[in-house]
Design a protein around this motif. Structure first.
Motif, PDB file in Angstrom:
ATOM      1  N   GLU A  42      24.518   3.071  55.674  1.00  0.00           N
ATOM      2  CA  GLU A  42      23.502   3.353  56.699  1.00  0.00           C
ATOM      3  C   GLU A  42      23.985   4.498  57.599  1.00  0.00           C
ATOM      4  OE1 GLU A  42      20.672   1.567  57.257  1.00  0.00           O
ATOM      5  OE2 GLU A  42      20.985  -0.390  56.315  1.00  0.00           O
ATOM      6  N   THR A  43      23.032   5.336  58.016  1.00  0.00           N
ATOM      7  CA  THR A  43      23.365   6.484  58.848  1.00  0.00           C
ATOM      8  C   THR A  43      24.071   6.054  60.138  1.00  0.00           C
ATOM      9  OG1 THR A  43      21.378   7.501  57.991  1.00  0.00           O
ATOM     10  CG2 THR A  43      22.373   8.593  59.868  1.00  0.00           C
ATOM     11  N   PHE A  44      25.145   6.706  60.457  1.00  0.00           N
ATOM     12  CA  PHE A  44      25.942   6.509  61.683  1.00  0.00           C
ATOM     13  C   PHE A  44      26.737   5.186  61.711  1.00  0.00           C
ATOM     14  CE2 PHE A  44      22.480   9.273  63.604  1.00  0.00           C
ATOM     15  CZ  PHE A  44      23.268  10.403  63.694  1.00  0.00           C
ATOM     16  N   ALA A  45      26.652   4.389  60.622  1.00  0.00           N
ATOM     17  CA  ALA A  45      27.327   3.096  60.657  1.00  0.00           C
ATOM     18  C   ALA A  45      28.808   3.175  60.287  1.00  0.00           C
ATOM     19  CB  ALA A  45      26.612   2.091  59.754  1.00  0.00           C
ATOM     20  N   GLY A  46      29.312   4.403  60.017  1.00  0.00           N
ATOM     21  CA  GLY A  46      30.749   4.592  59.816  1.00  0.00           C
ATOM     22  C   GLY A  46      31.245   4.127  58.462  1.00  0.00           C
TER      23      GLY A  46
ATOM     24  N   HIS B 152      30.088  10.095  59.880  1.00  0.00           N
ATOM     25  CA  HIS B 152      29.933   8.696  60.281  1.00  0.00           C
ATOM     26  C   HIS B 152      29.005   7.901  59.366  1.00  0.00           C
ATOM     27  CE1 HIS B 152      32.379   8.275  63.919  1.00  0.00           C
ATOM     28  NE2 HIS B 152      32.159   9.569  64.086  1.00  0.00           N
ATOM     29  N   THR B 153      28.752   8.419  58.164  1.00  0.00           N
ATOM     30  CA  THR B 153      27.943   7.675  57.202  1.00  0.00           C
ATOM     31  C   THR B 153      28.749   7.536  55.918  1.00  0.00           C
ATOM     32  OG1 THR B 153      25.970   8.683  58.167  1.00  0.00           O
ATOM     33  CG2 THR B 153      25.701   7.597  56.027  1.00  0.00           C
ATOM     34  N   ALA B 154      28.970   6.304  55.462  1.00  0.00           N
ATOM     35  CA  ALA B 154      29.714   6.088  54.217  1.00  0.00           C
ATOM     36  C   ALA B 154      28.799   6.424  53.044  1.00  0.00           C
ATOM     37  CB  ALA B 154      30.163   4.632  54.139  1.00  0.00           C
ATOM     38  N   PRO B 155      29.360   6.820  51.898  1.00  0.00           N
ATOM     39  CA  PRO B 155      28.513   7.096  50.737  1.00  0.00           C
ATOM     40  C   PRO B 155      27.618   5.890  50.449  1.00  0.00           C
ATOM     41  CG  PRO B 155      30.815   7.638  50.274  1.00  0.00           C
ATOM     42  CD  PRO B 155      30.789   6.982  51.610  1.00  0.00           C
TER      43      PRO B 155
END
Ligand code: HEC
Ligand code: HEC
Ligand code: HEC
Length: 423
Positions: free
Chosen positions: A71-75, A65-68
């Protein structure tokens, strides 16, 4: 007369089909769960939040759920599937773009049934077919943890899926065929630790999502549990009695490998296994021990390995031998300690495994340290080796370190790895 009878049969068939379709629509339809006011952070106690954090680590939530660079968990991370690319969603408690308005019931329905708050079916690229095993207490702890993260406003890109796979209601058919709802049912013949391990490995840990082969509709083949599968262009080795590891695994070795990402008799975790072990480093140690004990039991008693092709007389391969001597030997003679030195390649399942996929990928792309703490480092050779040289080297490693019959299809695996590029 004849046509009359035929017509009656056709009409009856139409009725049957009509009822079938209507039944399916009723079955496929899920109601929306009304938006709720977000729970206040102090409605959760510290123990629940700690447990939630451990479960999120076991479930690799942040990894998917973190894009390269995001932001963490922002998908927004692309999850590749054989059918197309599905983007993970924003699971921060943002009120408009995240799950901030999801009640615990809505969250639990997503985790256990793969249905979002508005009633749409979710793709099993989100491993809810595993998360469904979660018990009530763990599900509540995970909800508490997610609802107390920093809200981030972010929307994932649109999925790339061909028609009709972009129609979410057809997922109801997939579920009808393949999905079994939890929670976990303990096996009375096994002890508590085994049951805990099975609950965690097959549930939140979703090991089978990568390690179990899938059928043509993307569902795991239950009769081949842990028999080896695919993940993001890598091969996730068999972790049942089909294990191809040169040194037999046991619970201690599994525990060390899962928790630290390496073991001196087995080498290091790489490709999609690297983030799994990084996450397990922050899980509860007793949970990782239970997973290790369970997986060791699925692997069964180690059988002394028959080295079918015992490297007594490997075919001559001057090109491969020369390349190995100049490019690999200095690091892989086994004298430098792990995780920064290389193992003797006899110990690597990349050389003894069922397919040449991982060996080719490691040679082409090398191994890079994860962000943050330093990790194992090996240079990539994609720019220096031709396809022909790579094939000779791979065959040489197989014959001289794998001690198993030669692989077939090395050439096509090389071509495929080249076309995918590094990732
Ligand atoms: C293998 C990758 C992967 C992992 C691991 C994963 N997810 Fe997801 N998740 C996804 C994808 C992809 C979607 C979007 C599915 C879709 O659009 O149908 C998703 C959707 C969701 C949704 C639905 C959100 C919405 O807005 O519809 C929730 C809730 C969720 N995940 C929570 C979690 C939690 C909690 C964890 C860890 C326990 C987790 N996920 C682990 C890939 C993953
Ligand atoms: C600069 C040192 C270095 C060089 C040169 C190098 N490697 Fe590595 N290699 C490593 C390190 C460090 C690791 C990670 C530790 C481990 O797993 O052995 C690694 C890992 C591997 C692995 C995975 C082992 C496992 O854990 O299953 C394979 C396979 C491999 N290397 C093959 C090769 C081959 C073939 C070559 C020559 C083309 C090569 N390496 C060159 C340092 C090196
Ligand atoms: C996202 C995909 C993915 C998930 C989830 C995953 N693995 Fe892996 N695993 C891999 C891949 C790919 C490899 C091969 C590369 C390597 O050796 O690190 C691997 C390697 C391994 C190995 C080494 C096997 C050998 O013979 O060398 C073990 C043991 C293992 N995984 C156990 C687990 C367990 C237990 C879980 C669940 C807690 C798990 N894995 C979850 C992808 C995954």
């Amino acid at each position: 007369m004849k046509t009359f009878v035929t017509r009656r049969i056709v009409i009856r068939l139409l009725w049957v089909v009509g009822f079938g379709v209507a039944g399916f629509v009723v079955y496929a339809w899920q109601s929306a769960i009304p938006p709720a006011d977000p729970p206040s952070a102090d409605s959760f106690d510290a123990d629940t939040l700690r447990r939630g954090a451990q479960l999120a680590a076991l479930g690799d939530c942040a990894t998917c759920h973190t894009a390269p660079g995001g932001e963490t968990f922002a998908g927004g991370r692309p999850v590749p599937t054989p059918f197309g690319t599905i983007y993970s969603t924003n699971i921060t408690p943002d009120l408009t773009t995240g799950i901030g308005r999801w009640s615990r019931a809505a969250f639990e329905r997503a985790m256990r049934e793969g249905v979002d708050r508005e009633g749409a079916h979710l793709y099993p690229a989100f491993p809810y077919d595993h998360f469904t095993l979660l018990n009530d207490a763990d599900s509540a702890a995970l909800y508490a943890f997610m609802m107390t993260r920093q809200p981030v406003e972010a929307r994932p890109p649109e999925n790339h899926l061909p028609f009709p796979l972009n129609m979410r209601f057809i997922l109801a058919g997939w579920k009808l065929l393949f999905f079994r709802q939890g929670p976990y049912q303990p096996d009375a013949k096994q002890d508590g630790q085994w049951n805990r391990g099975a609950y965690l490995a097959n549930g939140i840990g979703h090991c089978g999502a990568c390690h179990t082969p899938r059928n043509s509709l993307g569902a795991e083949i239950r009769t081949r549990h842990f028999a080896g599968g695919e993940a993001e262009g890598w091969y996730a080795y068999a972790i049942n009695s089909d294990s191809q590891s040169y040194e037999a695994w046991n619970a201690d070795a599994l525990h060390t490998f899962l928790r630290n990402g390496w073991h001196e008799q087995h080498g290091d975790a790489h490709g999609p296994m690297a983030p799994v072990s990084q996450n397990l480093a922050s899980a509860a140690d007793s949970d990782v021990q239970a997973i290790a004990a369970y997986v060791a039991s699925v692997m069964g008693k180690p059988v002394p390995r028959q080295h079918d092709n015992a490297a007594a007389d490997p075919p001559s391969n001057d090109t491969g031998a020369a390349l190995y001597a100049t490019s690999c030997a200095s690091c892989h003679d086994g004298t430098r300690p792990l995780p920064f030195g290389g193992v003797k390649l006899t110990l690597s399942t990349a050389a003894t495994g069922e397919t040449p996929t991982n060996l080719i990928k490691v040679i082409l792309d090398g191994l890079h340290p994860p962000e943050g703490p330093a990790g194992a480092i090996m240079p990539g050779f994609s720019g220096t080796l031709t396809d022909g040289q790579l094939e000779s080297l791979v065959s040489y490693v197989r014959a001289n370190f794998g001690a198993r019959p030669p692989w077939t299809g090395v050439e096509s695996s090389v071509r495929e790895a080249r076309s995918r590029g590094g990732d």
